[in-house]
Scaffold this motif. Structure first.
Motif, PDB file in Angstrom:
ATOM      1  N   SER A  46       0.668  -1.149   0.032  1.00 53.00           N
ATOM      2  CA  SER A  46       0.057   0.005  -0.101  1.00 53.00           C
ATOM      3  C   SER A  46       1.003   1.170  -0.027  1.00 53.00           C
ATOM      4  N   SER A  47       1.918   1.001   0.573  1.00 56.90           N
ATOM      5  CA  SER A  47       2.885   2.420   0.758  1.00 56.90           C
ATOM      6  C   SER A  47       4.024   2.384   0.048  1.00 56.90           C
ATOM      7  N   GLY A  48       4.483   1.169  -0.420  1.00 58.68           N
ATOM      8  CA  GLY A  48       5.674   1.102  -1.175  1.00 58.68           C
ATOM      9  C   GLY A  48       6.989   1.194  -0.428  1.00 58.68           C
ATOM     10  N   LYS A  49       6.830   1.115   0.828  1.00 64.20           N
ATOM     11  CA  LYS A  49       8.138   1.257   1.983  1.00 64.20           C
ATOM     12  C   LYS A  49       8.611  -0.036   2.304  1.00 64.20           C
ATOM     13  N   THR A  50       9.960   0.056   2.845  1.00 68.26           N
ATOM     14  CA  THR A  50      10.732  -1.194   3.096  1.00 68.26           C
ATOM     15  C   THR A  50      10.079  -1.507   4.645  1.00 68.26           C
ATOM     16  N   VAL A  51       9.930  -2.600   4.799  1.00 66.42           N
ATOM     17  CA  VAL A  51       9.792  -3.384   6.074  1.00 66.42           C
ATOM     18  C   VAL A  51      10.372  -4.458   6.242  1.00 66.42           C
ATOM     19  N   TYR A  52      11.278  -4.280   7.546  1.00 64.72           N
ATOM     20  CA  TYR A  52      12.378  -5.146   7.821  1.00 64.72           C
ATOM     21  C   TYR A  52      11.639  -6.219   8.996  1.00 64.72           C
ATOM     22  N   ARG A  53      11.510  -7.412   8.279  1.00 67.30           N
ATOM     23  CA  ARG A  53      10.842  -8.548   9.581  1.00 67.30           C
ATOM     24  C   ARG A  53      11.589  -9.577   9.694  1.00 67.30           C
ATOM     25  N   LYS A  54      11.680  -9.979  11.003  1.00 68.44           N
ATOM     26  CA  LYS A  54      12.177 -11.278  11.291  1.00 68.44           C
ATOM     27  C   LYS A  54      11.189 -12.379  11.368  1.00 68.44           C
ATOM     28  N   PRO A  55      11.291 -13.381  10.243  1.00 68.69           N
ATOM     29  CA  PRO A  55      10.478 -14.340  10.291  1.00 68.69           C
ATOM     30  C   PRO A  55      10.404 -15.306  11.509  1.00 68.69           C
ATOM     31  N   ASP A  56       9.586 -15.969  11.712  1.00 66.59           N
ATOM     32  CA  ASP A  56       9.401 -17.022  12.864  1.00 66.59           C
ATOM     33  C   ASP A  56       9.042 -18.335  12.149  1.00 66.59           C
ATOM     34  N   ARG A  57       8.797 -19.525  13.147  1.00 60.14           N
ATOM     35  CA  ARG A  57       8.628 -20.720  12.572  1.00 60.14           C
ATOM     36  C   ARG A  57       7.355 -20.704  12.136  1.00 60.14           C
TER      37      ARG A  57
ATOM     38  N   PRO B 228       0.409  -9.888  -4.522  1.00 57.82           N
ATOM     39  CA  PRO B 228       0.946  -9.504  -2.971  1.00 57.82           C
ATOM     40  C   PRO B 228       0.613 -10.741  -2.172  1.00 57.82           C
ATOM     41  N   VAL B 229       1.380 -10.934  -1.252  1.00 53.85           N
ATOM     42  CA  VAL B 229       1.217 -12.130  -0.090  1.00 53.85           C
ATOM     43  C   VAL B 229       1.081 -11.126   1.219  1.00 53.85           C
ATOM     44  N   SER B 230      -0.123 -11.819   1.866  1.00 56.01           N
ATOM     45  CA  SER B 230      -0.516 -11.082   3.028  1.00 56.01           C
ATOM     46  C   SER B 230      -0.236 -11.940   4.372  1.00 56.01           C
ATOM     47  N   ILE B 231       0.513 -10.859   5.097  1.00 53.52           N
ATOM     48  CA  ILE B 231       0.925 -11.533   6.438  1.00 53.52           C
ATOM     49  C   ILE B 231       0.544 -10.697   7.441  1.00 53.52           C
ATOM     50  N   ASP B 232      -0.494 -11.202   8.382  1.00 58.87           N
ATOM     51  CA  ASP B 232      -0.936 -10.447   9.494  1.00 58.87           C
ATOM     52  C   ASP B 232      -1.853  -9.496   8.813  1.00 58.87           C
ATOM     53  N   ASN B 233      -2.652  -9.548   7.712  1.00 60.60           N
ATOM     54  CA  ASN B 233      -3.632  -8.674   7.152  1.00 60.60           C
ATOM     55  C   ASN B 233      -2.645  -7.403   6.682  1.00 60.60           C
ATOM     56  N   VAL B 234      -1.705  -7.574   6.376  1.00 61.56           N
ATOM     57  CA  VAL B 234      -0.727  -6.554   5.567  1.00 61.56           C
ATOM     58  C   VAL B 234      -0.358  -7.114   4.237  1.00 61.56           C
ATOM     59  N   ARG B 235      -0.445  -6.650   2.956  1.00 60.95           N
ATOM     60  CA  ARG B 235       0.086  -7.194   1.968  1.00 60.95           C
ATOM     61  C   ARG B 235       1.503  -6.684   1.599  1.00 60.95           C
TER      62      ARG B 235
END
Length: 279
Positions: free
Chosen positions: A119-130, A149-156
């Motif tokens: 939605s924003s084009g911004k970089t999101v740094y995320r630590k994946p979990d199991r 797009p792939v949705s994770i926790d309701n964010v695409r």
């Protein structure tokens, strides 16, 4: 001395990265780095590195990356994505190219993926979990037009490489003393302006913030080139000449194997230059 490994985008050119990372894993071991940062196709090599599975990483690229499965422009007729990341993460969960998820999270090194918020084009740094590891992989590699797009926790999210081609900035900001960046483009590489030509078409189908990333991509690449050439904390492993793959979706096995072999040679040269220990 806190060390970080950084692996970035490049589509099927990531075969070079796979050769480098598999060799670093064999020579140095998964505990050599305190953190691993990755975006786009780099997330696959980075994760197998932490799992200490260099042979599986190399075998996957040599044997299972082909146009019949991973990239197929007829896939939409079968209700699958052109870039079939579900196929790829699927073989990571069975005996073909099994990824030992428990090992990934048992090592002391942290794992960080770069994703682009749709939605924003911004970089999101995320630590994946199991629980979301494979979804985060897909999200970071979800190239627009080739994958939804792939949705994770309701964010695409879409391809992390669009907003963060090589996350060296993040490693520097986090204060790592030594950063080894794997970059599948030779010195002096530039991005052709054709990326800008895609913008009018992209604007019809993508949010303006994401479509706009195509017009700034060349500048991002040039900024990366400048950063890795002058920052004393960054050492780059990169090909001396252009790798043989003709595009980011080139699945020709011969050319993929050549790219992998180039990566293996360059990684061995890097380790040898440090006396065989990488130090």
């Amino acid at each position: 001395m806190r060390r970080a490994l950084v692996v970035g985008m490049g589509g099927l050119r990531g075969g070079y990265d796979a050769g480098v990372v598999a060799t670093l894993c064999r020579e140095l071991g998964p505990d050599y780095f305190d953190a691993v940062f990755a975006s786009s196709v780099g997330v696959f090599a980075a994760t197998f590195f932490l799992a200490n599975q260099p042979d599986t990483l190399e075998s996957t690229w040599r044997n299972f990356v082909d146009g019949r499965k991973l990239v197929n422009f007829w896939n939409p007729l079968r209700r699958r994505e052109v870039l079939d990341l579900e196929y790829l993460t699927g073989i990571f969960q069975n005996e073909i190219s099994f990824l030992d998820v428990e090992k990934v999270f048992k090592v002391s090194a942290s794992l960080m993926y770069a994703l682009t918020e749709y939605s924003s084009g911004k970089t999101v740094y995320r630590k994946p979990d199991r629980e979301n590891l494979f979804e985060c992989m897909q999200a970071s590699a979800a190239l627009p037009f080739a994958h939804r797009p792939v949705s994770i926790d309701n964010v695409r999210y879409v391809d992390g490489g669009l907003s963060c081609p090589l996350p060296v900035h993040k490693a520097i900001e986090d204060g790592y003393d030594e950063i080894i960046a794997v970059y599948n483009k030779p010195e002096g590489f530039y991005v052709e302006k054709r990326f800008r030509f895609f913008h009018p078409v992209a604007s019809l189908f993508l949010p303006p913030s994401v479509a706009g990333l195509l017009t700034t991509y060349e500048r991002k690449v040039r900024e990366i080139e400048e950063l890795i050439s002058c920052n004393r904390h960054v050492t780059v492993i990169r090909p001396k000449t252009q790798i043989p793959l003709r595009s980011i979706l080139d699945t020709n096995k011969k050319r993929i194997h050549e790219a992998i072999d180039m990566g293996i040679i360059d990684a061995r040269d890097f380790v040898r230059s440090r006396g065989g220990t990488g130090r």
